[in-house]
Design an enzyme around this catalytic site. Structure first.
Site, PDB file in Angstrom:
ATOM      1  CB  CYS A   1      -4.004  -1.648   4.828  1.00  0.00           C
ATOM      2  SG  CYS A   1      -3.055  -1.336   6.340  1.00  0.00           S
TER       3      CYS A   1
ATOM      4  CE  LYS B   1      -7.249   1.204   4.068  1.00  0.00           C
ATOM      5  NZ  LYS B   1      -5.981   1.795   4.554  1.00  0.00           N
TER       6      LYS B   1
ATOM      7  CD  GLU C   1      -2.611   1.156   2.686  1.00  0.00           C
ATOM      8  OE1 GLU C   1      -3.694   1.759   2.716  1.00  0.00           O
ATOM      9  OE2 GLU C   1      -2.133   0.546   3.672  1.00  0.00           O
TER      10      GLU C   1
END
Length: 509
Positions: A376, A342, A267
């Site tokens: 993440c 995300k 990321e």
């Protein structure tokens, strides 16, 4: 049979020379059903049509049991059929060499040899033959010989349910479900003369998890052993975008040199480019970084083609309709490019950069099967991994960026949980080092890893491979997709199958 007297047990193909002994064995095995034995011309027909499907098990060179089968085109078979229909009025002209299902015609063990689990060997042979011939599975009409004792009180469905719950004992049906066969249909008037089953049978099926439908439209095949290349990226200063891309290409070249199928970047691996805008506010600097995203993805797509590798670009900022998102791209080696977002934005991303959460979650079809990608923080929400697993995901990729060991531990431990609960592989890759000239990106901590489920086919600790913490390096690991199929069907526990869907269900809006 006295176990001490057994000198050898042999599984062999049935020969017509075995017929007289076979006939005697059938008469003994079906004593309650007079004249229930195959005639010599019928056995000869089976052997000539499908020799691999006819086997006997011999104890001390004496026939102890037998299994007979044919191949059928299952799509053309009426789900409600009789034994006479499936055998072509006992001529076996229903056998279809290019069919897709192994159909069990007969299986028996002589009374004196019962209790030695020889029947399991015959069933195992059928399964192995099914896999060898790339058939969808095994099917047959299973008797329920104790049903006549309960037919005045229970429907066949109720009877089967009670047998499965161990409230009623049915030796034949119990044996079949213990061998991983599942009931698919109640068959009325299946086998003439089966009074013990009250004229009922259960269509039982076993699914071949290795079955592959032949696709003649393309020369490509889906890989079963997939090699993952994880890039543990060192944050360092770069003069410009070209220099950063040179470093990215170095890593793509490296993992491709090991014939990896995937390259996974972390990321915000491109965060060093914000150094030139450190005089701006953090929210302004991240928006300047977003201007590089299109060029990076264009270059990554070219890398994917020229190095013959699927590249997961980690993530980077992107502005859509004046809103800032954290996104990444899957650049496939066939030239196609797909986008992922995300969904869960951290408080820091929201408060410092003004980011928005995405709104779409999906799996991606690749030449190595279905994959999922969560950025993440997203991996810390178990619902997302489960939704992807329900869509058939085999490998979950997690590009991440964490500054402290606390943050890393959250990502690491949640990623390992996703591997166990969703019966999949999970690969995580992060950045290491520091960026003293980039606000809000000062330090990074990472240890890239590949996680597996925890069962006999996998490492006992569920870790396939791990990088050295906080060191720039690549991590290469092979994962076996077939092992996931075995786990799903035969695992010590089956997290996907054993969910209580009668109590709860997860779905997309």
């Amino acid at each position: 049979m006295n176990m001490k007297k057994i000198e050898n047990i042999e599984l062999s193909f049935l020969s017509i020379d075995d017929y007289q002994e076979l006939k005697k064995a059938m008469i003994e095995s079906y004593a309650s059903m007079p004249n229930s034995y195959w005639r010599e011309h019928q056995i000869e027909s089976l052997i000539s049509r499908f020799p691999e499907g006819q086997v006997v098990i011999k104890v001390n060179n004496q026939i102890a049991g037998c299994a007979l089968s044919i191949i059928v085109d299952y799509s053309k078979i009426d789900r409600v059929h009789t034994y006479e229909e499936i055998t072509g009025n006992f001529t076996f002209n229903t056998h279809t060499p290019n069919g897709d299902m192994l159909y069990g015609i007969d299986v028996f063990i002589k009374p004196e040899f019962r209790g030695l689990r020889l029947g399991r060997r015959l069933y195992d042979y059928r399964k192995e033959l099914c896999e060898k011939l790339n058939l969808k599975g095994v099917a047959f009409g299973g008797r329920i010989p104790n049903y006549h004792l309960y037919s005045d009180k229970l429907t066949p469905k109720q009877y089967i349910d009670k047998v499965r719950k161990k409230e009623i004992h049915d030796p034949v049906f119990n044996f079949q479900i213990s061998n991983d066969f599942h009931p698919a249909k109640i068959l009325k008037n299946y086998l003439e003369g089966d009074d013990a089953s009250n004229d009922y049978a259960v269509l039982l099926e076993w699914d071949n998890i290795y079955y592959e439908k032949e696709d003649t439209s393309t020369a490509t095949t889906k890989k079963k052993i997939v090699r993952l290349g994880l890039i543990q990226w060192q944050m360092r200063s770069y003069k410009n975008l070209d220099e950063l891309l040179q470093q990215a290409e170095f890593f793509v070249d490296s993992v491709s040199g090991y014939r990896s199928d995937f390259a996974l970047f972390p990321e915000f691996f491109n965060a060093p480019l914000m150094a030139e805008n450190n005089h701006l506010t953090e929210s302004e600097a991240i928006r300047e970084l977003a201007k590089h995203t299109s060029a990076i993805i264009d270059k990554f797509s070219k890398f994917a083609i020229s190095y013959n590798i699927n590249i997961i670009s980690g993530s980077m900022p992107e502005i859509v309709n004046n809103k800032l998102y954290n996104v990444g791209y899957l650049c496939k080696r066939d030239g196609t490019v797909e986008r992922y977002e995300k969904l869960h934005i951290t408080p820091n991303e929201r408060n410092v950069w003004g980011m928005q959460g995405g709104s779409e979650i999906k799996t991606f079809d690749t030449d190595c099967g279905k994959i999922g990608i969560l950025i993440c923080y997203d991996v810390e929400f178990p619902e997302l991994g489960r939704l992807l697993a329900d869509e058939g995901m085999d490998i979950l990729f997690v590009p991440f960026l964490t500054d402290t060991q606390n943050g890393y531990s959250r990502v690491r431990n949640c990623a390992q949980a996703r591997a166990i609960e969703n019966e999949c592989y999970v690969a995580i890759a992060g950045s290491v080092g520091n960026l003293p000239k980039v606000h809000n990106m000062d330090i990074q901590y990472a240890q890239s890893m590949v996680f597996t489920p925890c069962d006999f086919a996998f490492p006992t600790n569920g870790i396939k491979a791990e990088a050295t913490a906080n060191s720039e390096m690549i991590l290469i690991a092979d994962v076996d997709i077939d092992s996931l199929r075995e786990l799903n069907q035969l695992g010590t526990v089956r997290n996907l199958k054993d969910r209580r869907k009668d109590l709860y269900e997860l779905g997309k809006r």
